[in-house]
Structure formats: C-alpha cells, structure tokens
Design a protein around this motif. Structure first.
Motif, PDB file in Angstrom:
ATOM      1  N   SER A   3       0.872  -1.153   0.288  1.00  0.00           N
ATOM      2  CA  SER A   3       0.142  -0.062  -0.265  1.00  0.00           C
ATOM      3  C   SER A   3       0.832   1.285  -0.063  1.00  0.00           C
ATOM      4  N   ALA A   4       0.512   2.353  -0.708  1.00  0.00           N
ATOM      5  CA  ALA A   4       1.097   3.515  -0.721  1.00  0.00           C
ATOM      6  C   ALA A   4       0.343   4.499  -0.750  1.00  0.00           C
ATOM      7  N   THR A   5       0.761   5.586  -0.103  1.00  0.00           N
ATOM      8  CA  THR A   5      -0.231   6.826  -0.008  1.00  0.00           C
ATOM      9  C   THR A   5       0.260   8.010  -0.491  1.00  0.00           C
ATOM     10  N   SER A   6       1.545   8.210  -0.651  1.00  0.00           N
ATOM     11  CA  SER A   6       2.159   9.394  -1.144  1.00  0.00           C
ATOM     12  C   SER A   6       2.875   8.912  -2.562  1.00  0.00           C
ATOM     13  N   SER A   7       3.850   9.743  -3.005  1.00  0.00           N
ATOM     14  CA  SER A   7       4.308   9.793  -4.407  1.00  0.00           C
ATOM     15  C   SER A   7       4.589   8.378  -4.841  1.00  0.00           C
ATOM     16  N   SER A   8       3.829   7.972  -5.649  1.00  0.00           N
ATOM     17  CA  SER A   8       3.593   6.587  -6.176  1.00  0.00           C
ATOM     18  C   SER A   8       4.188   6.119  -7.315  1.00  0.00           C
ATOM     19  N   SER A   9       4.794   4.872  -7.727  1.00  0.00           N
ATOM     20  CA  SER A   9       5.260   4.524  -8.946  1.00  0.00           C
ATOM     21  C   SER A   9       4.134   3.730  -9.492  1.00  0.00           C
ATOM     22  N   SER A  10       4.382   3.056 -10.832  1.00  0.00           N
ATOM     23  CA  SER A  10       3.163   2.422 -11.437  1.00  0.00           C
ATOM     24  C   SER A  10       3.526   0.935 -11.019  1.00  0.00           C
ATOM     25  N   THR A  11       4.642   0.694 -10.221  1.00  0.00           N
ATOM     26  CA  THR A  11       4.626  -0.673  -9.714  1.00  0.00           C
ATOM     27  C   THR A  11       4.186  -0.741  -8.250  1.00  0.00           C
ATOM     28  N   GLN A  12       3.666   0.039  -7.606  1.00  0.00           N
ATOM     29  CA  GLN A  12       3.164   0.066  -6.373  1.00  0.00           C
ATOM     30  C   GLN A  12       1.550  -0.350  -6.631  1.00  0.00           C
ATOM     31  N   THR A  13       1.431  -1.053  -5.547  1.00  0.00           N
ATOM     32  CA  THR A  13      -0.240  -1.316  -5.376  1.00  0.00           C
ATOM     33  C   THR A  13      -0.733  -0.032  -4.643  1.00  0.00           C
ATOM     34  N   ILE A  14      -1.772   0.400  -5.025  1.00  0.00           N
ATOM     35  CA  ILE A  14      -2.288   1.767  -4.000  1.00  0.00           C
ATOM     36  C   ILE A  14      -3.924   1.369  -4.000  1.00  0.00           C
ATOM     37  N   GLU A  15      -4.151   1.597  -2.676  1.00  0.00           N
ATOM     38  CA  GLU A  15      -5.304   1.329  -2.271  1.00  0.00           C
ATOM     39  C   GLU A  15      -5.912   3.018  -1.862  1.00  0.00           C
ATOM     40  N   LEU A  16      -7.064   3.293  -2.573  1.00  0.00           N
ATOM     41  CA  LEU A  16      -7.752   4.330  -2.607  1.00  0.00           C
ATOM     42  C   LEU A  16      -8.415   4.635  -1.067  1.00  0.00           C
ATOM     43  N   ALA A  17      -8.137   5.684  -0.460  1.00  0.00           N
ATOM     44  CA  ALA A  17      -8.861   5.907   0.908  1.00  0.00           C
ATOM     45  C   ALA A  17     -10.294   6.287   0.593  1.00  0.00           C
ATOM     46  N   PRO A  18     -11.130   6.010   1.444  1.00  0.00           N
ATOM     47  CA  PRO A  18     -12.546   6.247   1.416  1.00  0.00           C
ATOM     48  C   PRO A  18     -12.871   7.581   1.436  1.00  0.00           C
ATOM     49  N   SER A  19     -13.995   8.113   0.717  1.00  0.00           N
ATOM     50  CA  SER A  19     -14.460   9.353   1.027  1.00  0.00           C
ATOM     51  C   SER A  19     -16.123   9.281   1.490  1.00  0.00           C
ATOM     52  N   TYR A  20     -16.479   9.768   2.465  1.00  0.00           N
ATOM     53  CA  TYR A  20     -17.802   9.741   2.711  1.00  0.00           C
ATOM     54  C   TYR A  20     -18.472  10.935   2.239  1.00  0.00           C
ATOM     55  N   ALA A  21     -18.079  11.750   1.455  1.00  0.00           N
ATOM     56  CA  ALA A  21     -18.803  13.049   1.053  1.00  0.00           C
ATOM     57  C   ALA A  21     -20.191  13.109   0.621  1.00  0.00           C
ATOM     58  N   ILE A  22     -20.336  12.079  -0.385  1.00  0.00           N
ATOM     59  CA  ILE A  22     -21.415  11.693  -1.235  1.00  0.00           C
ATOM     60  C   ILE A  22     -22.622  11.434  -0.210  1.00  0.00           C
ATOM     61  N   PRO A  23     -22.193  10.231   0.444  1.00  0.00           N
ATOM     62  CA  PRO A  23     -23.383   9.586   1.434  1.00  0.00           C
ATOM     63  C   PRO A  23     -23.673  10.611   2.347  1.00  0.00           C
ATOM     64  N   LEU A  24     -22.877  11.678   2.957  1.00  0.00           N
ATOM     65  CA  LEU A  24     -23.070  12.575   3.909  1.00  0.00           C
ATOM     66  C   LEU A  24     -23.994  13.492   3.427  1.00  0.00           C
ATOM     67  N   VAL A  25     -23.864  14.106   2.206  1.00  0.00           N
ATOM     68  CA  VAL A  25     -24.586  15.092   1.531  1.00  0.00           C
ATOM     69  C   VAL A  25     -26.012  14.665   1.350  1.00  0.00           C
ATOM     70  N   LEU A  26     -25.914  13.271   0.971  1.00  0.00           N
ATOM     71  CA  LEU A  26     -27.559  12.688   0.700  1.00  0.00           C
ATOM     72  C   LEU A  26     -28.156  12.642   1.972  1.00  0.00           C
ATOM     73  N   VAL A  27     -27.466  12.151   3.003  1.00  0.00           N
ATOM     74  CA  VAL A  27     -28.289  11.847   4.253  1.00  0.00           C
ATOM     75  C   VAL A  27     -28.636  13.255   4.752  1.00  0.00           C
ATOM     76  N   LEU A  28     -27.661  14.185   4.976  1.00  0.00           N
ATOM     77  CA  LEU A  28     -28.055  15.422   5.619  1.00  0.00           C
ATOM     78  C   LEU A  28     -28.964  16.261   4.786  1.00  0.00           C
ATOM     79  N   GLY A  29     -28.907  16.079   3.441  1.00  0.00           N
ATOM     80  CA  GLY A  29     -29.979  16.700   2.436  1.00  0.00           C
ATOM     81  C   GLY A  29     -31.014  16.119   2.471  1.00  0.00           C
ATOM     82  N   SER A  30     -31.396  15.139   2.868  1.00  0.00           N
ATOM     83  CA  SER A  30     -32.708  14.418   3.266  1.00  0.00           C
ATOM     84  C   SER A  30     -33.597  15.047   4.161  1.00  0.00           C
ATOM     85  N   ILE A  31     -32.930  15.526   5.156  1.00  0.00           N
ATOM     86  CA  ILE A  31     -33.469  16.081   6.351  1.00  0.00           C
ATOM     87  C   ILE A  31     -34.583  17.027   6.035  1.00  0.00           C
TER      88      ILE A  31
END
Length: 129
Positions: A3-31
């Motif tokens: 796993s790599a989080t900073s400057s990566s090369s094409s030989t490393q496996t990179i796992e993307l960090a989760p983002s909760y922006a869309i789910p939060l906008v939907l839940v809060l916007g539904s109120i």
C-alpha cells in the motif's frame, strides 16, 4: 499486497482512501426534504446510508496491471488496464461519478473514495490519449 499513500510509482499497489462526502450530503440533504415529502426524503436518506455502507466496505486498488475491486478482504472484480479505452470523472468541483469504458462494457461508480488520489492513479496507470 503493498500500500502506498504518497508519491507512487506504477509498480506499487495503491489502495484508495474512502470518502464519505456523497453519502453525508445525501443523508443531511434528506432532512429538509423529509419535512416536505416524507417518502422522497426517506428514500434519499436510505440511498445515502446504502452508499455509506459501500464506502466502508468497498476498496479500489490500483495494481501494476489492473484496477481491483475488493469488498472487505475479498476480491470481487478485476479490470485489466489493457482492456480500458476511456475514463472520466464527472463534475470536477464536486466529483460524484467515475466512468470507465472497457472493450466490451462500460462502468459507472459513485465516488466513494478520495477523488484526487483516484485521478492521480488514473492519469499514471491509464493515460488518456
């Protein structure tokens, strides 16, 4: 699995960090919507909660040769870069949708992971012509 989080090369496996922006906008916007149309508001809230669960459990990993999709620790799909013909991230100011086309199919994914990291990996692994 590396796993790599900073400057990566094409030989490393990179796992993307989760983002909760869309789910939060939907839940809060539904109120406020619940106050106007209860069933519409509840449906939007449920969809937001569904996306929240997906953001917690689904992981994208960019390997040397493919985009791997994991649910928890289980590989559920592999998309080799050699089969890709195009990709795009919709709405750059607030990215909500990731599209990519393979030779025989197209795919749309909600942005439930770090959009900047996604774009960086795509440009590195699958440069657009």
């Amino acid at each position: 699995m590396t796993s790599a989080t900073s400057s990566s090369s094409s030989t490393q496996t990179i796992e993307l960090a989760p983002s909760y922006a869309i789910p939060l906008v939907l839940v809060l916007g539904s109120i406020p919507i619940v106050l106007l149309q209860i069933w519409v508001g509840l449906l939007i809230a449920l969809f937001g909660l569904f996306l929240m669960i997906q953001a917690v459990t689904i992981r994208l990993q960019f390997t040397e040769t493919a985009l791997d999709v994991y649910r928890s620790q289980t590989l559920i799909r592999r998309f080799p870069y050699k089969d890709w013909s195009n990709w795009r991230i919709f709405w750059s100011s607030f990215p909500i949708l990731f599209y990519f086309k393979e030779v025989n199919s197209i795919h749309f994914l909600p942005i439930l992971f770090d959009p900047k990291q996604l774009k960086r990996c795509l440009e590195e692994r699958c440069p657009q012509s």
